[in-house]
Enzyme design. Structure first.
Site, short mmCIF file in Angstrom:
data_model
loop_
_atom_site.label_atom_id
_atom_site.label_comp_id
_atom_site.label_asym_id
_atom_site.label_seq_id
_atom_site.Cartn_x
_atom_site.Cartn_y
_atom_site.Cartn_z
N TRP A 1 0.83 -1.21 0.00
CA TRP A 1 0.00 0.00 0.00
C TRP A 1 0.86 1.25 0.00
O TRP A 1 0.55 2.24 -0.68
CB TRP A 1 -0.98 -0.01 1.17
CG TRP A 1 -1.96 -1.14 1.04
CD1 TRP A 1 -2.09 -2.22 1.86
CD2 TRP A 1 -2.91 -1.34 -0.03
NE1 TRP A 1 -3.06 -3.06 1.38
CE2 TRP A 1 -3.58 -2.55 0.24
CE3 TRP A 1 -3.27 -0.62 -1.17
CZ2 TRP A 1 -4.58 -3.05 -0.60
CZ3 TRP A 1 -4.26 -1.11 -2.01
CH2 TRP A 1 -4.91 -2.31 -1.72
N ASP B 1 -2.19 6.71 6.16
CA ASP B 1 -3.21 5.81 5.62
C ASP B 1 -3.56 4.84 6.75
O ASP B 1 -2.74 4.02 7.13
CB ASP B 1 -2.63 5.07 4.40
CG ASP B 1 -3.58 4.00 3.85
OD1 ASP B 1 -4.69 3.84 4.41
OD2 ASP B 1 -3.22 3.33 2.86
N LYS C 1 -12.85 -1.69 5.80
CA LYS C 1 -12.17 -2.63 6.68
C LYS C 1 -12.67 -2.52 8.12
O LYS C 1 -13.11 -3.50 8.67
CB LYS C 1 -10.66 -2.43 6.58
CG LYS C 1 -10.19 -3.10 5.30
CD LYS C 1 -8.98 -2.60 4.68
CE LYS C 1 -8.80 -3.21 3.30
NZ LYS C 1 -8.06 -2.32 2.43
C1 PLP Z 1 -7.41 -1.76 1.41
C2 PLP Z 1 -6.38 -0.75 1.55
C3 PLP Z 1 -6.22 0.29 0.61
C4 PLP Z 1 -7.02 0.38 -0.65
O1 PLP Z 1 -8.33 0.71 -0.41
P1 PLP Z 1 -9.37 0.91 -1.61
O2 PLP Z 1 -10.56 1.37 -0.86
O3 PLP Z 1 -9.54 -0.42 -2.26
O4 PLP Z 1 -8.82 1.91 -2.53
C5 PLP Z 1 -5.24 1.24 0.87
N1 PLP Z 1 -4.47 1.19 1.96
C6 PLP Z 1 -4.60 0.21 2.88
C7 PLP Z 1 -3.72 0.20 4.08
C8 PLP Z 1 -5.56 -0.79 2.70
O5 PLP Z 1 -5.68 -1.76 3.61
#
Ligand code: PLP
Length: 363
Positions: free
Chosen positions: A107, A175, A199
């Site tokens: 990521w 993030d 998530k």
């Molecule tokens: C799942 C995830 C993403 C991507 O998320 P999307 O909503 O599919 O764009 C980015 N960063 C992390 C840490 C993630 O777990």
């Protein structure tokens, strides 16, 4: 042999992932009849006294649960975290500016790629050398960097920052897609936090963005209206039609979180789940954790079998026992157990019992 159909499903999916059952029940009721109006939440205007309170409460509850100060604004924006990989540098960087990124895995790498479209990028620290099985220590952040970006939890590698580099000397951006509101952090010390909702917070299609408004407005180039955080702040996160259903599911999840006792209560539960899982893993020699112990994620545990020829046997056993989502990410293999906020301790207890049974069986 007839496979038994399990009445209890344990959902270890990495994302979209488990949410509280009461959230699903209430969300499904709202699709048919929202707040006893005889209308579905999907057929009402967003600028109405039916939906506006949904957005307002979602923003206020986020502020309350994260204990944010007056400078930190809460937005619910379209797209996934992947949109934020681009939107963050677009709002923060002039062409000749420098941004600092910690490279902790899949990521982070994606975020770095997008930042390079808008300015210069330095790598403050990287765990690439050891296949992203740890979190880089001793970051080196240029004092001229506009910000440092970290990924607090690397969902695929299974690593998590335990010690947040609050004192990096430049604005801190994170993030938090896969560990948002799973533990108590000093959220006000971050200047920008983003998280795709699917998530820990709700349904896919919406991002939570928490931004310190003082860091905005420093780029000289024009920013497209829909991508400019300042316009979203001005319009109270209702610049255009928000993803109404995803925002509503996020609100229900936030209400649930508050009912559980807030972020601190969830942290306690998450610590208990992680302790039970990792303690079991470490006592069973047939399994092996992938990540160095001190950097293990409390949200996504990655592990392998010492004897890879038994992988299918383990996955079949999981399937028979109603345990879903345990197969590792296609890019790394092995296994991954995701233990997000809504996963119950009972699910980890059931899984660790199964792991012990498996370990006692001869391959
Ligand atoms: C799942 C995830 C993403 C991507 O998320 P999307 O909503 O599919 O764009 C980015 N960063 C992390 C840490 C993630 O777990």
């Amino acid at each position: 042999m007839i496979e038994s159909v399990k009445s209890v499903i344990h959902n270890f999916n990495a994302g979209p992932s488990v949410l509280p059952k009461e959230v699903f029940e209430e969300a499904s009721r709202a699709v048919i009849d929202f707040n006893e109006t005889g209308l579905s939440i999907l057929e009402i205007g967003h600028r109405t006294n039916l939906f506006e309170p949904v957005m307002a409460e979602a923003r206020a509850l986020t502020k309350e649960l994260m204990q944010l100060d007056a400078d930190h604004e809460v937005l619910f924006l379209h797209g996934g975290a992947t949109t934020q990989f681009m939107q963050v540098p677009m709002n923060m960087l002039n062409e000749n500016d420098l941004a600092s990124y910690a490279d902790t895995g899949t990521w982070a790498v994606k975020a770095i790629k997008e930042a390079k479209l808008f300015g210069h990028v330095e790598i403050a620290g990287s765990a690439k050398e050891n296949n992203y099985t740890s979190i880089p220590k001793n970051l080196s952040v240029s004092p001229t960097a506009v910000y440092l970006h970290i990924t607090t939890n690397e969902t695929i590698a299974g690593t998590q920052w335990k010690k947040i580099p609050y004192d990096c000397g430049v604005p801190l951006i994170a993030d938090m897609s896969s560990d948002i509101m799973s533990r108590v952090l000093d959220f006000n010390k971050f200047d920008l936090i983003y998280a795709g909702a699917q998530k820990n917070m709700g349904a896919a299609g919406v991002n939570l963005v928490v931004v310190n408004k003082n860091i905005l407005g420093k780029v000289s180039k024009p920013i497209p209206t829909i991508l400019d955080y300042r316009t979203h702040i001005k319009e109270a996160s209702m610049l255009n039609t928000p993803p109404v259903f995803a925002v509503y599911v996020a609100l229900l999840t936030l209400r649930w979180l508050k009912k559980q006792g807030g972020v601190a209560a969830l942290e306690k539960l998450n610590n208990a789940k992680a302790a039970l899982f990792y303690n079991t893993l470490d006592t069973l020699p047939v399994f092996k954790g992938v990540v160095v112990k001190e950097d293990r994620s409390f949200m996504n545990a990655t592990f392998i079998l010492q004897d890879v020829t038994r992988e299918k046997e383990f996955l079949d056993l999981c399937k028979r026992e109603g345990m879903v989502g345990i197969k590792g990410h296609r890019s790394v293999g092995g296994f991954r157990v995701s233990m997000y906020n809504a996963l119950k301790l009972e699910s980890i207890a059931a899984l660790t019992d199964l792991m012990k049974d498996f370990a006692n069986k001869k391959g």
